[in-house]
Write a protein that holds these residues in place. Structure first.
Motif, PDB file in Angstrom:
ATOM      1  N   VAL A 185      11.306  45.474  28.797  1.00 11.38           N
ATOM      2  CA  VAL A 185      12.411  46.134  28.105  1.00 11.38           C
ATOM      3  C   VAL A 185      13.722  45.417  28.396  1.00 11.38           C
ATOM      4  O   VAL A 185      14.527  45.155  27.485  1.00 11.38           O
ATOM      5  N   GLN A 186      13.957  45.077  29.666  1.00 15.03           N
ATOM      6  CA  GLN A 186      15.205  44.409  30.016  1.00 15.03           C
ATOM      7  C   GLN A 186      15.326  43.061  29.305  1.00 15.03           C
ATOM      8  O   GLN A 186      16.383  42.729  28.746  1.00 15.03           O
ATOM      9  N   GLY A 193      21.625  40.711  23.477  1.00 14.82           N
ATOM     10  CA  GLY A 193      22.999  40.894  23.920  1.00 14.82           C
ATOM     11  C   GLY A 193      23.314  42.268  24.456  1.00 14.82           C
ATOM     12  O   GLY A 193      24.484  42.659  24.524  1.00 14.82           O
ATOM     13  N   ARG A 194      22.295  43.020  24.854  1.00 19.19           N
ATOM     14  CA  ARG A 194      22.501  44.387  25.338  1.00 19.19           C
ATOM     15  C   ARG A 194      22.256  44.450  26.845  1.00 19.19           C
ATOM     16  O   ARG A 194      21.182  44.078  27.328  1.00 19.19           O
ATOM     17  N   ALA A 195      23.231  44.924  27.573  1.00 18.31           N
ATOM     18  CA  ALA A 195      23.073  45.084  29.017  1.00 18.31           C
ATOM     19  C   ALA A 195      21.990  46.120  29.299  1.00 18.31           C
ATOM     20  O   ALA A 195      21.902  47.152  28.621  1.00 18.31           O
ATOM     21  N   CYS A 196      21.176  45.841  30.297  1.00 17.61           N
ATOM     22  CA  CYS A 196      20.073  46.749  30.625  1.00 17.61           C
ATOM     23  C   CYS A 196      19.730  46.596  32.096  1.00 17.61           C
ATOM     24  O   CYS A 196      19.560  45.472  32.580  1.00 17.61           O
ATOM     25  N   VAL A 229       8.128  52.852  31.212  1.00 17.81           N
ATOM     26  CA  VAL A 229       8.951  52.837  30.011  1.00 17.81           C
ATOM     27  C   VAL A 229       8.227  52.018  28.944  1.00 17.81           C
ATOM     28  O   VAL A 229       7.557  51.024  29.250  1.00 17.81           O
ATOM     29  N   THR A 230       8.318  52.459  27.706  1.00 13.09           N
ATOM     30  CA  THR A 230       7.743  51.748  26.574  1.00 13.09           C
ATOM     31  C   THR A 230       8.778  51.693  25.451  1.00 13.09           C
ATOM     32  O   THR A 230       9.757  52.435  25.452  1.00 13.09           O
ATOM     33  N   MET A 231       8.536  50.829  24.466  1.00 14.38           N
ATOM     34  CA  MET A 231       9.465  50.655  23.351  1.00 14.38           C
ATOM     35  C   MET A 231       8.751  50.920  22.035  1.00 14.38           C
ATOM     36  O   MET A 231       7.659  50.385  21.792  1.00 14.38           O
ATOM     37  N   ALA A 232       9.358  51.741  21.182  1.00 12.79           N
ATOM     38  CA  ALA A 232       8.759  52.059  19.887  1.00 12.79           C
ATOM     39  C   ALA A 232       8.861  50.866  18.943  1.00 12.79           C
ATOM     40  O   ALA A 232       9.915  50.242  18.816  1.00 12.79           O
ATOM     41  N   CYS A 233       7.753  50.562  18.268  1.00 12.45           N
ATOM     42  CA  CYS A 233       7.766  49.561  17.196  1.00 12.45           C
ATOM     43  C   CYS A 233       8.125  50.224  15.868  1.00 12.45           C
ATOM     44  O   CYS A 233       8.761  49.615  15.009  1.00 12.45           O
ATOM     45  N   ASP A 234       7.678  51.474  15.709  1.00 13.20           N
ATOM     46  CA  ASP A 234       7.968  52.290  14.528  1.00 13.20           C
ATOM     47  C   ASP A 234       7.630  53.721  14.926  1.00 13.20           C
ATOM     48  O   ASP A 234       7.586  54.038  16.123  1.00 13.20           O
ATOM     49  N   GLU A 236       4.847  55.191  14.798  1.00 13.17           N
ATOM     50  CA  GLU A 236       3.451  55.395  15.187  1.00 13.17           C
ATOM     51  C   GLU A 236       2.977  54.508  16.328  1.00 13.17           C
ATOM     52  O   GLU A 236       2.011  54.850  17.012  1.00 13.17           O
ATOM     53  N   ARG A 237       3.626  53.362  16.536  1.00 12.32           N
ATOM     54  CA  ARG A 237       3.164  52.417  17.550  1.00 12.32           C
ATOM     55  C   ARG A 237       4.278  52.088  18.527  1.00 12.32           C
ATOM     56  O   ARG A 237       5.465  52.130  18.200  1.00 12.32           O
ATOM     57  N   LEU A 238       3.868  51.709  19.727  1.00 16.09           N
ATOM     58  CA  LEU A 238       4.808  51.239  20.732  1.00 16.09           C
ATOM     59  C   LEU A 238       4.268  49.957  21.349  1.00 16.09           C
ATOM     60  O   LEU A 238       3.123  49.560  21.123  1.00 16.09           O
ATOM     61  N   ILE A 239       5.123  49.302  22.124  1.00 11.92           N
ATOM     62  CA  ILE A 239       4.721  48.117  22.882  1.00 11.92           C
ATOM     63  C   ILE A 239       5.145  48.323  24.317  1.00 11.92           C
ATOM     64  O   ILE A 239       6.222  48.872  24.592  1.00 11.92           O
ATOM     65  N   HIS A 240       4.276  47.912  25.246  1.00 11.70           N
ATOM     66  CA  HIS A 240       4.622  48.028  26.666  1.00 11.70           C
ATOM     67  C   HIS A 240       3.761  47.103  27.507  1.00 11.70           C
ATOM     68  O   HIS A 240       2.652  46.743  27.129  1.00 11.70           O
ATOM     69  N   ALA A 241       4.318  46.710  28.649  1.00 11.81           N
ATOM     70  CA  ALA A 241       3.534  46.059  29.695  1.00 11.81           C
ATOM     71  C   ALA A 241       2.938  47.182  30.530  1.00 11.81           C
ATOM     72  O   ALA A 241       3.672  48.044  31.022  1.00 11.81           O
ATOM     73  N   ASN A 242       1.628  47.178  30.685  1.00  9.52           N
ATOM     74  CA  ASN A 242       1.008  48.366  31.286  1.00  9.52           C
ATOM     75  C   ASN A 242      -0.203  48.007  32.130  1.00  9.52           C
ATOM     76  O   ASN A 242      -0.865  46.994  31.899  1.00  9.52           O
ATOM     77  N   GLY A 243      -0.488  48.858  33.097  1.00 12.65           N
ATOM     78  CA  GLY A 243      -1.614  48.659  33.984  1.00 12.65           C
ATOM     79  C   GLY A 243      -2.939  49.094  33.404  1.00 12.65           C
ATOM     80  O   GLY A 243      -3.986  48.864  34.026  1.00 12.65           O
ATOM     81  N   TYR A 244      -2.913  49.727  32.228  1.00 11.15           N
ATOM     82  CA  TYR A 244      -4.146  50.167  31.578  1.00 11.15           C
ATOM     83  C   TYR A 244      -4.888  48.985  30.972  1.00 11.15           C
ATOM     84  O   TYR A 244      -6.080  48.788  31.212  1.00 11.15           O
ATOM     85  N   THR A 245      -4.185  48.173  30.181  1.00 12.28           N
ATOM     86  CA  THR A 245      -4.786  46.948  29.633  1.00 12.28           C
ATOM     87  C   THR A 245      -4.475  45.738  30.499  1.00 12.28           C
ATOM     88  O   THR A 245      -5.000  44.658  30.253  1.00 12.28           O
TER      89      THR A 245
END
Length: 276
Positions: A185-186, A193-196, A229-234, A236-245
């Motif tokens: 996410v960061q 250009g967004r501080a995070c 934390v995850t990020m919405a693509c739309d 219905e779907r999101l993208i994330h770095a995760n320990g599940y996959t």
């Protein structure tokens, strides 16, 4: 100064800005430097397990040097910790950023003459010269298609994050070699250009109030759980770095919410909209 991650105090030496706030043996204005290795761990003590990572070109302020280690504060987000002293070099004014998932720095302006190092998406480079095929930096030559000027920044953090699909999950990771949820996410927001902040708990406090329950997610919205934390693509779907996959992956929003709830990893905290 209760959060050690954001406190520029090594335990012996503190930044001058903390005078009167901490009992330091000495205070310093700090020494500007930059990271000159592809990726380096940022740790709470010399040789300890990492809190986070810094990648090539990251600007830092050196607060203390102790043997083979240096205590630094990252310019981008204020995160503090120890890095190997060999990872630091003279500061430079960056002009370009790696916009591909990863790239190589070559010894010469030829892909056949051997590489010096690999760099991750987000690495910041000071370009000295360029031609139609390569851009030259102090360390070597980088293929032109893998770089873009720092200004203007990109506009779609989801598109940035999707360049790292398949990247292996790594706790505290911040690069194409391995990344975690908050690192993804960061990095995606930074290239736009967004501080995070760096960690998910910091991010959950950084973007205003949670949106009302039942809000339909928009592209770029952030979903928060304690420690994730995850990020919405739309919607219905999101993208994330995760320990599940154990990777950066897409997942259905409903499926992700149900899976995390079933695993007992804590309740869904809510949705936030950076920049809203």
């Amino acid at each position: 100064m209760s959060d050690r991650r954001l406190t520029p105090f090594s335990g012996r030496i503190a930044l001058e800005t903390l005078r009167g706030q901490v009992a330091a043996g000495a205070f310093t204005e700090g020494e500007p430097a930059r990271v000159i290795l592809p990726v380096v761990d940022l740790s709470p003590a010399p040789g300890a397990l990492r809190d986070r990572q810094l990648i090539f070109g990251a600007a830092v302020t050196v607060i203390e040097r102790r043997a083979a280690a240096a205590f630094v504060q990252a310019a981008a987000d204020g995160y503090c910790g120890w890095v190997p002293a060999v990872a630091l070099g003279a500061p430079a004014r960056p002009t370009h950023v790696v916009s591909a998932a990863a790239t190589h720095v070559y010894r010469e302006a030829s892909i056949k003459r051997g590489e010096v190092m690999s760099l991750s998406l987000g690495a910041r480079l000071a370009v000295l010269d360029e031609d139609a095929t390569f851009l030259r930096i102090a360390e070597g030559f980088v293929p032109r298609p893998h770089l873009r000027p720092l200004d203007p920044p990109e506009t779609d953090p989801v598109a940035v994050a999707e360049r790292l699909l398949g990247t292996p999950y790594l706790w505290g990771g911040n690069s194409r070699a391995g990344i975690d949820c908050s690192g993804l996410v960061q990095l995606a927001l930074a290239l736009c250009g967004r501080a995070c902040p760096a960690d998910s708990d910091q991010q959950s406090r950084a973007f205003g109030d949670f949106l009302p329950a039942g809000t339909v997610p928009r592209r770029g919205d952030l979903f928060f759980w304690k420690g994730h934390v995850t990020m919405a693509c739309d919607g219905e779907r999101l993208i994330h770095a995760n320990g599940y996959t154990m990777s950066v992956a897409h997942e259905g929003i409903g499926a992700c919410l149900a899976r995390i709830e079933a695993a007992g990893d804590g309740p869904f905290l809510g949705l936030k909209r950076p920049g809203a």
